[in-house]
Scaffold this motif. Structure first.
Motif, PDB file in Angstrom:
ATOM      1  N   LEU A  72       1.331  -9.928   8.735  1.00  0.00           N
ATOM      2  CA  LEU A  72       0.362  -8.843   8.844  1.00  0.00           C
ATOM      3  C   LEU A  72      -1.037  -9.353   9.102  1.00  0.00           C
ATOM      4  O   LEU A  72      -1.415 -10.426   8.634  1.00  0.00           O
ATOM      5  CB  LEU A  72       0.340  -8.040   7.541  1.00  0.00           C
ATOM      6  N   ALA A  73      -1.803  -8.574   9.834  1.00  0.00           N
ATOM      7  CA  ALA A  73      -3.218  -8.857  10.059  1.00  0.00           C
ATOM      8  C   ALA A  73      -4.021  -7.692   9.519  1.00  0.00           C
ATOM      9  O   ALA A  73      -3.628  -6.527   9.665  1.00  0.00           O
ATOM     10  CB  ALA A  73      -3.491  -9.033  11.547  1.00  0.00           C
ATOM     11  N   ARG A  74      -5.126  -8.008   8.908  1.00  0.00           N
ATOM     12  CA  ARG A  74      -6.016  -6.987   8.380  1.00  0.00           C
ATOM     13  C   ARG A  74      -6.910  -6.472   9.502  1.00  0.00           C
ATOM     14  O   ARG A  74      -7.444  -7.251  10.288  1.00  0.00           O
ATOM     15  CB  ARG A  74      -6.861  -7.611   7.282  1.00  0.00           C
ATOM     16  N   LEU A  75      -7.063  -5.161   9.587  1.00  0.00           N
ATOM     17  CA  LEU A  75      -7.928  -4.565  10.590  1.00  0.00           C
ATOM     18  C   LEU A  75      -9.298  -4.300   9.986  1.00  0.00           C
ATOM     19  O   LEU A  75      -9.481  -4.338   8.773  1.00  0.00           O
ATOM     20  CB  LEU A  75      -7.296  -3.278  11.122  1.00  0.00           C
ATOM     21  N   GLU A  76     -10.263  -4.023  10.820  1.00  0.00           N
ATOM     22  CA  GLU A  76     -11.650  -3.838  10.365  1.00  0.00           C
ATOM     23  C   GLU A  76     -11.924  -2.458   9.788  1.00  0.00           C
ATOM     24  O   GLU A  76     -13.030  -2.173   9.376  1.00  0.00           O
ATOM     25  CB  GLU A  76     -12.616  -4.119  11.529  1.00  0.00           C
ATOM     26  N   THR A  77     -10.930  -1.613   9.753  1.00  0.00           N
ATOM     27  CA  THR A  77     -11.094  -0.261   9.221  1.00  0.00           C
ATOM     28  C   THR A  77     -11.427  -0.315   7.732  1.00  0.00           C
ATOM     29  O   THR A  77     -10.741  -1.009   6.985  1.00  0.00           O
ATOM     30  CB  THR A  77      -9.790   0.543   9.411  1.00  0.00           C
ATOM     31  N   PRO A  78     -12.453   0.402   7.279  1.00  0.00           N
ATOM     32  CA  PRO A  78     -12.761   0.400   5.836  1.00  0.00           C
ATOM     33  C   PRO A  78     -11.674   1.134   5.049  1.00  0.00           C
ATOM     34  O   PRO A  78     -11.148   2.155   5.492  1.00  0.00           O
ATOM     35  CB  PRO A  78     -14.104   1.118   5.741  1.00  0.00           C
ATOM     36  N   ALA A  79     -11.346   0.590   3.891  1.00  0.00           N
ATOM     37  CA  ALA A  79     -10.312   1.190   3.041  1.00  0.00           C
ATOM     38  C   ALA A  79     -10.847   2.461   2.396  1.00  0.00           C
ATOM     39  O   ALA A  79     -11.985   2.483   1.922  1.00  0.00           O
ATOM     40  CB  ALA A  79      -9.882   0.202   1.970  1.00  0.00           C
ATOM     41  N   PRO A  80     -10.051   3.529   2.390  1.00  0.00           N
ATOM     42  CA  PRO A  80     -10.499   4.762   1.739  1.00  0.00           C
ATOM     43  C   PRO A  80     -10.613   4.576   0.224  1.00  0.00           C
ATOM     44  O   PRO A  80      -9.917   3.756  -0.368  1.00  0.00           O
ATOM     45  CB  PRO A  80      -9.393   5.772   2.092  1.00  0.00           C
ATOM     46  N   ALA A  81     -11.469   5.339  -0.387  1.00  0.00           N
ATOM     47  CA  ALA A  81     -11.710   5.229  -1.827  1.00  0.00           C
ATOM     48  C   ALA A  81     -10.485   5.603  -2.657  1.00  0.00           C
ATOM     49  O   ALA A  81     -10.307   5.106  -3.764  1.00  0.00           O
ATOM     50  CB  ALA A  81     -12.895   6.102  -2.217  1.00  0.00           C
ATOM     51  N   ASP A  82      -9.619   6.469  -2.118  1.00  0.00           N
ATOM     52  CA  ASP A  82      -8.465   6.935  -2.890  1.00  0.00           C
ATOM     53  C   ASP A  82      -7.211   6.076  -2.687  1.00  0.00           C
ATOM     54  O   ASP A  82      -6.115   6.481  -3.051  1.00  0.00           O
ATOM     55  CB  ASP A  82      -8.164   8.395  -2.568  1.00  0.00           C
ATOM     56  N   LEU A  83      -7.366   4.875  -2.150  1.00  0.00           N
ATOM     57  CA  LEU A  83      -6.236   3.972  -1.944  1.00  0.00           C
ATOM     58  C   LEU A  83      -5.681   3.547  -3.304  1.00  0.00           C
ATOM     59  O   LEU A  83      -6.439   3.134  -4.181  1.00  0.00           O
ATOM     60  CB  LEU A  83      -6.704   2.750  -1.156  1.00  0.00           C
ATOM     61  N   ASP A  84      -4.362   3.677  -3.481  1.00  0.00           N
ATOM     62  CA  ASP A  84      -3.784   3.362  -4.789  1.00  0.00           C
ATOM     63  C   ASP A  84      -3.908   1.864  -5.094  1.00  0.00           C
ATOM     64  O   ASP A  84      -4.076   1.045  -4.188  1.00  0.00           O
ATOM     65  CB  ASP A  84      -2.337   3.859  -4.894  1.00  0.00           C
ATOM     66  N   PRO A  85      -3.856   1.500  -6.380  1.00  0.00           N
ATOM     67  CA  PRO A  85      -4.104   0.107  -6.781  1.00  0.00           C
ATOM     68  C   PRO A  85      -3.186  -0.921  -6.109  1.00  0.00           C
ATOM     69  O   PRO A  85      -3.654  -1.988  -5.711  1.00  0.00           O
ATOM     70  CB  PRO A  85      -3.883   0.123  -8.298  1.00  0.00           C
ATOM     71  N   LEU A  86      -1.888  -0.611  -5.967  1.00  0.00           N
ATOM     72  CA  LEU A  86      -0.994  -1.585  -5.331  1.00  0.00           C
ATOM     73  C   LEU A  86      -1.345  -1.763  -3.859  1.00  0.00           C
ATOM     74  O   LEU A  86      -1.346  -2.887  -3.346  1.00  0.00           O
ATOM     75  CB  LEU A  86       0.475  -1.181  -5.484  1.00  0.00           C
ATOM     76  N   CYS A  87      -1.676  -0.689  -3.182  1.00  0.00           N
ATOM     77  CA  CYS A  87      -2.090  -0.799  -1.772  1.00  0.00           C
ATOM     78  C   CYS A  87      -3.377  -1.604  -1.653  1.00  0.00           C
ATOM     79  O   CYS A  87      -3.521  -2.427  -0.747  1.00  0.00           O
ATOM     80  CB  CYS A  87      -2.254   0.584  -1.148  1.00  0.00           C
ATOM     81  N   ARG A  88      -4.291  -1.400  -2.579  1.00  0.00           N
ATOM     82  CA  ARG A  88      -5.548  -2.147  -2.570  1.00  0.00           C
ATOM     83  C   ARG A  88      -5.287  -3.639  -2.782  1.00  0.00           C
ATOM     84  O   ARG A  88      -5.837  -4.488  -2.076  1.00  0.00           O
ATOM     85  CB  ARG A  88      -6.478  -1.591  -3.646  1.00  0.00           C
ATOM     86  N   ARG A  89      -4.415  -3.983  -3.730  1.00  0.00           N
ATOM     87  CA  ARG A  89      -4.057  -5.389  -3.982  1.00  0.00           C
ATOM     88  C   ARG A  89      -3.318  -5.980  -2.791  1.00  0.00           C
ATOM     89  O   ARG A  89      -3.534  -7.138  -2.422  1.00  0.00           O
ATOM     90  CB  ARG A  89      -3.194  -5.495  -5.244  1.00  0.00           C
TER      91      ARG A  89
END
Length: 131
Positions: A72-89
């Protein structure tokens, strides 16, 4: 130790349920000597129901992820504030070199949980498959 063995055993049962062919069965009251010594007390009905629920979810995940070895590659899109903890990790663990299985190991979660989080990140266009 008991909790770890319960999670590991349940995870193995869930993997077996994903096998495309083969035969297996659960027999009430029949246990191996080793299982009696471990005394895990896993409810077979709950395992089978959760396994089938996961099978349904794996079908959706498979539309986005070719296999657990996908990088996987990380994109430059900012993460939404409501992203669940596992998705954030999971997002924080993506580094353009790690496969989904590596991310799962790093986060100490199962392949199913990691794949589900990656699927959500792909849908949100926060990560992309490399190659």
């Amino acid at each position: 130790l008991t909790s770890a063995l319960q999670r590991q055993t349940a995870g193995l049962v869930f993997e077996v349920l994903r096998w495309p062919c083969g035969r297996f069965r659960f027999e009430a009251g029949v246990t191996l000597h080793e299982a009696q010594l471990a005394r895990l007390g896993l409810p077979s009905e709950a395992l089978v129901l959760e396994g089938h629920r996961r099978l349904d979810e794996w079908r959706v995940i498979a539309e986005y992820l070719p296999h657990a070895g996908a990088v996987l590659a990380r994109l430059e899109t900012p993460a939404p504030a409501d992203l669940d903890p596992l998705c954030r990790r999971t997002l924080a663990a993506v580094d353009d070199r790690r496969a989904i299985s590596d991310v799962a190991e790093l986060l100490a979660v199962g392949t199913f949980e990691a794949s589900r989080a990656v699927c959500r990140l792909l849908q949100a266009r926060l990560v992309a498959l490399v190659g």
